[in-house]
Design an enzyme around this catalytic site. Structure first.
Site, PDB file in Angstrom:
ATOM      1  N   LYS A   1      40.462  29.571  56.080  1.00 20.05           N
ATOM      2  CA  LYS A   1      39.611  28.467  55.666  1.00 20.05           C
ATOM      3  C   LYS A   1      39.708  27.317  56.661  1.00 20.05           C
ATOM      4  O   LYS A   1      40.773  27.073  57.232  1.00 20.05           O
ATOM      5  CB  LYS A   1      40.070  27.924  54.306  1.00 20.05           C
ATOM      6  CG  LYS A   1      39.829  28.812  53.103  1.00 20.05           C
ATOM      7  CD  LYS A   1      40.385  28.137  51.844  1.00 20.05           C
ATOM      8  CE  LYS A   1      40.222  29.005  50.607  1.00 20.05           C
ATOM      9  NZ  LYS A   1      38.819  29.115  50.179  1.00 20.05           N
ATOM     10  N   ASP A  48      43.952  26.709  43.156  1.00 13.91           N
ATOM     11  CA  ASP A  48      43.342  28.034  43.054  1.00 13.91           C
ATOM     12  C   ASP A  48      44.037  28.906  42.017  1.00 13.91           C
ATOM     13  O   ASP A  48      43.625  30.035  41.785  1.00 13.91           O
ATOM     14  CB  ASP A  48      43.335  28.724  44.425  1.00 13.91           C
ATOM     15  CG  ASP A  48      42.135  29.637  44.592  1.00 13.91           C
ATOM     16  OD1 ASP A  48      41.135  29.455  43.867  1.00 13.91           O
ATOM     17  OD2 ASP A  48      42.193  30.545  45.439  1.00 13.91           O
ATOM     18  N   GLU A 103      39.565  36.840  47.719  1.00 11.80           N
ATOM     19  CA  GLU A 103      40.738  37.580  47.252  1.00 11.80           C
ATOM     20  C   GLU A 103      40.931  37.505  45.744  1.00 11.80           C
ATOM     21  O   GLU A 103      41.558  38.381  45.144  1.00 11.80           O
ATOM     22  CB  GLU A 103      41.998  37.050  47.956  1.00 11.80           C
ATOM     23  CG  GLU A 103      42.654  35.824  47.349  1.00 11.80           C
ATOM     24  CD  GLU A 103      41.772  34.584  47.322  1.00 11.80           C
ATOM     25  OE1 GLU A 103      41.922  33.764  46.412  1.00 11.80           O
ATOM     26  OE2 GLU A 103      40.920  34.432  48.235  1.00 11.80           O
ATOM     27  N   ASP A 154      38.924  35.937  52.260  1.00  8.61           N
ATOM     28  CA  ASP A 154      38.908  34.742  51.436  1.00  8.61           C
ATOM     29  C   ASP A 154      38.252  34.990  50.073  1.00  8.61           C
ATOM     30  O   ASP A 154      38.176  34.085  49.250  1.00  8.61           O
ATOM     31  CB  ASP A 154      38.172  33.609  52.158  1.00  8.61           C
ATOM     32  CG  ASP A 154      38.436  32.243  51.556  1.00  8.61           C
ATOM     33  OD1 ASP A 154      39.447  32.109  50.834  1.00  8.61           O
ATOM     34  OD2 ASP A 154      37.641  31.315  51.792  1.00  8.61           O
ATOM     35  N   ASP A 158      45.666  29.331  48.590  1.00 10.73           N
ATOM     36  CA  ASP A 158      44.724  30.221  49.260  1.00 10.73           C
ATOM     37  C   ASP A 158      44.379  29.671  50.639  1.00 10.73           C
ATOM     38  O   ASP A 158      43.609  28.719  50.777  1.00 10.73           O
ATOM     39  CB  ASP A 158      43.449  30.363  48.419  1.00 10.73           C
ATOM     40  CG  ASP A 158      42.448  31.307  49.067  1.00 10.73           C
ATOM     41  OD1 ASP A 158      42.853  32.095  49.950  1.00 10.73           O
ATOM     42  OD2 ASP A 158      41.276  31.272  48.666  1.00 10.73           O
ATOM     43  N   LYS A 175      43.366  33.958  36.989  1.00 11.27           N
ATOM     44  CA  LYS A 175      43.619  34.053  38.433  1.00 11.27           C
ATOM     45  C   LYS A 175      44.750  33.110  38.821  1.00 11.27           C
ATOM     46  O   LYS A 175      44.657  31.894  38.657  1.00 11.27           O
ATOM     47  CB  LYS A 175      42.350  33.688  39.206  1.00 11.27           C
ATOM     48  CG  LYS A 175      42.523  33.613  40.720  1.00 11.27           C
ATOM     49  CD  LYS A 175      41.250  33.111  41.388  1.00 11.27           C
ATOM     50  CE  LYS A 175      41.475  32.807  42.861  1.00 11.27           C
ATOM     51  NZ  LYS A 175      40.271  32.214  43.497  1.00 11.27           N
ATOM     52  N   ARG A 182      38.949  37.899  43.227  1.00 11.51           N
ATOM     53  CA  ARG A 182      38.365  39.013  42.455  1.00 11.51           C
ATOM     54  C   ARG A 182      39.164  40.299  42.628  1.00 11.51           C
ATOM     55  O   ARG A 182      39.125  41.170  41.763  1.00 11.51           O
ATOM     56  CB  ARG A 182      36.902  39.200  42.859  1.00 11.51           C
ATOM     57  CG  ARG A 182      36.661  39.685  44.264  1.00 11.51           C
ATOM     58  CD  ARG A 182      35.256  39.373  44.751  1.00 11.51           C
ATOM     59  NE  ARG A 182      35.085  37.937  44.929  1.00 11.51           N
ATOM     60  CZ  ARG A 182      33.928  37.362  45.287  1.00 11.51           C
ATOM     61  NH1 ARG A 182      32.859  38.115  45.479  1.00 11.51           N
ATOM     62  NH2 ARG A 182      33.847  36.061  45.438  1.00 11.51           N
TER      63      ARG A 182
END
Length: 458
Positions: free
Chosen positions: A238, A249, A310, A308, A231, A226, A312
């Site tokens: 967030k 992230d 995202e 949030d 993010d 990933k 996956r």
């Protein structure tokens, strides 16, 4: 400079590893002057302690580091690394064998890690001569892979966006003679990678899929990481407290690049592929929205109930692409869920696998490499939680239960032709620890590297 052992030298300082319950016996073997010096400095053999005994010229004639007790060693990793920064300048050689020699030698190398891109840092002045009985080049390659992972995670998003992550992958490919292709921006739609495009399209740095290949014989291993370089949470923004560490992230991408470096540097006989969807989850007028329904590369539809969740989404397209090649093993690594941290904390790397052979190889390797992992279940009864009714899949099931498990089940839907394992890592060391300063850290990669031999029959 890449981490390296000190050159062998007759002038290397003998280094004794002394457990608390062996202190009296060890002291009895030393000269009266050494005993007096060591006792006066209060050395007890506790973990993290060190002492150097000078010769007539003031140079260390010998040194000792504490090995603690059996109980204290269980509560820590990299025992020698705890004392290494406290030793005087010089090169040291172990005066006797120690348990877990490879792990301890690696820990010493990693104790020298400093993230100094933006500020000069104090270097480790104590070098270790490679102990007899270890493969020094292999351990140096493992340490270099870990350093790469740490540097990538520690770099802020201002200097580690999708183009910068691509550059890091290109530099790695060039170093090891690997092939690399990158699909960028609207070309992702042309190449049927729609969810990677959707998540990254709101940012001013274009989304992309990085595809690195190396090796021409042996089993096929595909690593998927990933690469969400920052993010914000998207339109489900967030709060500030949750956004503060989001430069990490892309920790999954950093981890697979570090693992790839270990594999290529040591010439493992396999065919390696690394896939990294590199994006920023940003806020703009064209950001994807809650309750949008996306069509994935695999054709499965996904209802967006939280922008949030995202990671996956971008992994799903990359996993579907990986699966089309039918490799012997696919492994995904991602800083995917806060639920995993709640479950096992920051130190353990939770992973998912239905393959008992994979689990056995990984667990054995993790213990030997001081790289702890924890098996989590692909719990089939929870499949219904990721099926919203209006689409095939829900990217953020309501209720808050089993968040890491439902994320893993979501990803598993995109791998149907290959053996699959998923790691939901944290990628961050919250406080200083031996060989692991506060900041970015690899998790599970050293265990995976050590497990590849028995797993893929290399």
């Amino acid at each position: 400079m890449p981490p390296a052992f000190a050159p062998a030298s007759e002038d290397a300082i003998p280094l004794h590893v002394v457990a608390e319950d062996r202190l009296a016996d060890w002291l009895a073997e030393q000269s009266e002057t050494a005993r007096s010096w060591i006792t006066a400095l209060g050395f007890t053999g506790a973990l993290g302690q060190s002492v150097a005994v000078p010769d007539a010229n003031g140079r260390p004639a010998l040194a000792a580091v504490g090995h603690g007790t059996a109980a204290s060693r269980k509560r820590a990793r990299f025992h020698l690394a705890a004392a290494a920064p406290k030793l005087p300048k010089g090169s040291y050689r172990l005066a006797q064998p120690v348990d877990g020699l490879e792990s301890e030698a690696l820990g010493w190398l990693l104790a020298g890690y400093r993230f100094d891109r933006y500020r000069k840092q104090t270097p480790l002045v104590a070098g270790l001569v490679a102990p007899d009985g270890i493969d020094a080049a292999r351990i140096e390659a493992i340490a270099a892979g870990e350093v790469l992972t740490r540097d990538l995670i520690n770099t802020p998003a201002s200097d580690m966006g999708p183009p910068d992550l691509e550059k890091a992958a290109r530099d790695l490919a060039k170093e090891h003679g690997a092939a690399i292709e990158v699909i960028t921006g609207d070309a992702l739609l042309d190449q049927n990678l729609p969810m990677i495009h959707t998540v990254g399209r709101a940012a001013n740095r274009a989304p992309r899929l990085i595809d690195l290949r190396w090796g021409d014989s042996g089993p096929k291993l595909t690593l998927v990481g990933k690469g969400v370089c920052f993010d914000t949470g998207g339109l489900n923004l967030k709060p500030a407290a949750s956004m503060g560490l989001m430069k990490k992230d892309m920790g999954g991408a950093a981890a697979v690049l570090g693992l790839a470096n270990m594999i290529m540097a040591t010439g493992l006989k396999l065919r390696l592929r690394v896939l990294i969807p590199a994006v920023e989850n940003a806020v703009s007028g064209n950001a994807f929205r809650p309750q949008d329904i996306l069509i994935s590369r695999k054709g499965l539809t996904v209802e967006i109930n939280n922008t949030d969740a995202e990671g996956r989404l971008v992994l799903a397209d990359a996993l579907a692409l990986a699966d089309e090649d039918k490799p012997d093993q696919i492994i995904s690594m991602a800083t995917l869920t806060g639920a995993a941290r709640v479950a096992v904390g920051p130190d353990l790397a939770p992973y998912y696998s239905d393959d008992d052979a994979f689990v056995a190889a990984l667990e054995k390797a993790a213990a030997a490499q001081a790289d702890p992992v924890w098996r989590m279940p692909f719990h089939d009864p929870y499949e219904a939680m990721i099926e919203p009714g209006i689409a095939d899949l829900d990217n953020a099931p309501k209720g808050g239960f089993a968040g890491s498990i439902t994320a893993a089940l979501f990803l598993r839907r995109f791998v149907t032709e290959s053996a699959y394992a998923h790691f939901d890592i944290y990628g961050w060391q919250p406080t200083d620890a031996p060989a692991r300063p506060k900041g970015g850290v690899g998790q599970g990669t050293r265990a995976l590297y050590a497990a590849l031999g028995p797993l893929l029959k290399l």
